[in-house]
Design an enzyme around this catalytic site. Structure first.
Site, PDB file in Angstrom:
ATOM      1  N   GLY A  80       0.840  -1.193   0.000  1.00  0.00           N
ATOM      2  CA  GLY A  80       0.000   0.000   0.000  1.00  0.00           C
ATOM      3  C   GLY A  80       0.868   1.233   0.000  1.00  0.00           C
ATOM      4  O   GLY A  80       2.052   1.178   0.353  1.00  0.00           O
ATOM      5  N   GLN A 135       2.968   9.842   1.730  1.00  0.00           N
ATOM      6  CA  GLN A 135       4.244   9.124   1.758  1.00  0.00           C
ATOM      7  C   GLN A 135       5.156   9.508   0.600  1.00  0.00           C
ATOM      8  O   GLN A 135       6.332   9.152   0.599  1.00  0.00           O
ATOM      9  CB  GLN A 135       4.012   7.613   1.756  1.00  0.00           C
ATOM     10  CG  GLN A 135       3.398   7.115   3.054  1.00  0.00           C
ATOM     11  CD  GLN A 135       3.249   5.626   3.020  1.00  0.00           C
ATOM     12  OE1 GLN A 135       2.291   5.099   2.467  1.00  0.00           O
ATOM     13  NE2 GLN A 135       4.227   4.942   3.594  1.00  0.00           N
ATOM     14  N   CYS A 187       5.916  -0.080   7.542  1.00  0.00           N
ATOM     15  CA  CYS A 187       5.520   1.085   6.759  1.00  0.00           C
ATOM     16  C   CYS A 187       6.732   1.552   5.958  1.00  0.00           C
ATOM     17  O   CYS A 187       7.844   1.617   6.497  1.00  0.00           O
ATOM     18  CB  CYS A 187       5.039   2.188   7.705  1.00  0.00           C
ATOM     19  SG  CYS A 187       4.527   3.689   6.882  1.00  0.00           S
ATOM     20  N   LEU A 188       6.502   1.892   4.700  1.00  0.00           N
ATOM     21  CA  LEU A 188       7.610   2.341   3.855  1.00  0.00           C
ATOM     22  C   LEU A 188       8.268   3.610   4.391  1.00  0.00           C
ATOM     23  O   LEU A 188       9.435   3.863   4.107  1.00  0.00           O
ATOM     24  CB  LEU A 188       7.123   2.560   2.411  1.00  0.00           C
ATOM     25  CG  LEU A 188       6.631   1.301   1.684  1.00  0.00           C
ATOM     26  CD1 LEU A 188       6.090   1.658   0.306  1.00  0.00           C
ATOM     27  CD2 LEU A 188       7.727   0.257   1.572  1.00  0.00           C
ATOM     28  N   HIS A 235      -4.678   0.843   7.310  1.00  0.00           N
ATOM     29  CA  HIS A 235      -3.343   1.447   7.477  1.00  0.00           C
ATOM     30  C   HIS A 235      -3.203   2.658   6.543  1.00  0.00           C
ATOM     31  O   HIS A 235      -2.744   3.721   6.964  1.00  0.00           O
ATOM     32  CB  HIS A 235      -2.274   0.387   7.181  1.00  0.00           C
ATOM     33  CG  HIS A 235      -0.867   0.882   7.268  1.00  0.00           C
ATOM     34  ND1 HIS A 235      -0.016   0.531   8.290  1.00  0.00           N
ATOM     35  CD2 HIS A 235      -0.145   1.683   6.440  1.00  0.00           C
ATOM     36  CE1 HIS A 235       1.166   1.114   8.090  1.00  0.00           C
ATOM     37  NE2 HIS A 235       1.116   1.808   6.970  1.00  0.00           N
ATOM     38  N   GLU A 236      -3.607   2.486   5.289  1.00  0.00           N
ATOM     39  CA  GLU A 236      -3.460   3.578   4.315  1.00  0.00           C
ATOM     40  C   GLU A 236      -4.424   4.736   4.608  1.00  0.00           C
ATOM     41  O   GLU A 236      -4.045   5.902   4.487  1.00  0.00           O
ATOM     42  CB  GLU A 236      -3.642   3.073   2.880  1.00  0.00           C
ATOM     43  CG  GLU A 236      -2.618   2.040   2.440  1.00  0.00           C
ATOM     44  CD  GLU A 236      -1.168   2.419   2.707  1.00  0.00           C
ATOM     45  OE1 GLU A 236      -0.822   3.614   2.652  1.00  0.00           O
ATOM     46  OE2 GLU A 236      -0.377   1.513   2.994  1.00  0.00           O
ATOM     47  N   HIS A 285      -3.045   6.942   7.174  1.00  0.00           N
ATOM     48  CA  HIS A 285      -2.067   7.900   6.627  1.00  0.00           C
ATOM     49  C   HIS A 285      -2.753   9.188   6.179  1.00  0.00           C
ATOM     50  O   HIS A 285      -2.213  10.282   6.365  1.00  0.00           O
ATOM     51  CB  HIS A 285      -1.320   7.313   5.423  1.00  0.00           C
ATOM     52  CG  HIS A 285      -0.084   6.563   5.771  1.00  0.00           C
ATOM     53  ND1 HIS A 285       0.988   7.135   6.406  1.00  0.00           N
ATOM     54  CD2 HIS A 285       0.265   5.272   5.550  1.00  0.00           C
ATOM     55  CE1 HIS A 285       1.944   6.230   6.571  1.00  0.00           C
ATOM     56  NE2 HIS A 285       1.531   5.092   6.061  1.00  0.00           N
TER      57      HIS A 285
END
Length: 161
Positions: free
Chosen positions: A46, A51, A90-91, A132-133, A136
């Site tokens: 994702g 991000q 997480c990236l 999760h996304e 963000h």
């Protein structure tokens, strides 16, 4: 299509509520394509617009199932139920993983790249990735929900956000 640079914590854009998308145009379509390429390049499931430094309510999820890439523009959570506990990463936090409790089921409304509204229901890992996304987009980081951080040897063979 272009691979974008991932914004790392503690960048301010990661902790602010994003603005709704108002224009569904070629620029948005290109951004979604770039987000997909970026997510694949960095081996994510994702990616949310903040991000890559963009303050807009845009996120994508692709857990490599029959649904393919889910593009969520201005997503809203309609309903959640149940509970699941599992590892997340997480990236924007490389090499950081933790146990997070989330709903096991989510129902959302969102728009696709053409501005068409849709409803989606998801369970288990897909629900986790979607939630999760969406977090963000609200400036909420997974680190605020971690019950305990995980060591690398605890992660072998585990499916993760």
């Amino acid at each position: 299509m272009a691979i974008q640079k991932i914004v790392m914590y503690p960048a301010e854009v990661l902790e602010k509520k994003c603005r709704p998308v108002v224009k569904f145009d070629r620029k948005l379509a290109k951004l979604l394509d770039d987000m997909y390429e970026t997510m694949i390049e960095y081996d994510g499931v994702g990616l949310a617009a903040p991000q890559i430094g963009i303050d807009e309510r845009i996120a994508i999820v692709d857990i490599d199932n029959e649904l393919g890439t889910i593009e969520m523009i201005n997503p809203q959570i309609i309903e959640t139920s149940g509970e699941q506990n599992g590892p997340e990463g997480c990236l924007s936090f490389p090499d950081l993983f933790g146990e997070v409790t989330r709903p096991n089921y989510v129902k959302i409304e969102a728009y696709n790249r053409k501005g068409k509204k849709y409803t989606l229901e998801a369970e288990e890992f897909l629900a986790r990735a979607i939630l999760h996304e969406i977090d963000h987009l609200d400036g909420i980081l997974f680190t605020t929900k971690v019950s305990r951080y995980l060591e690398e040897d605890e992660l072998k063979g585990v499916e993760m956000e």
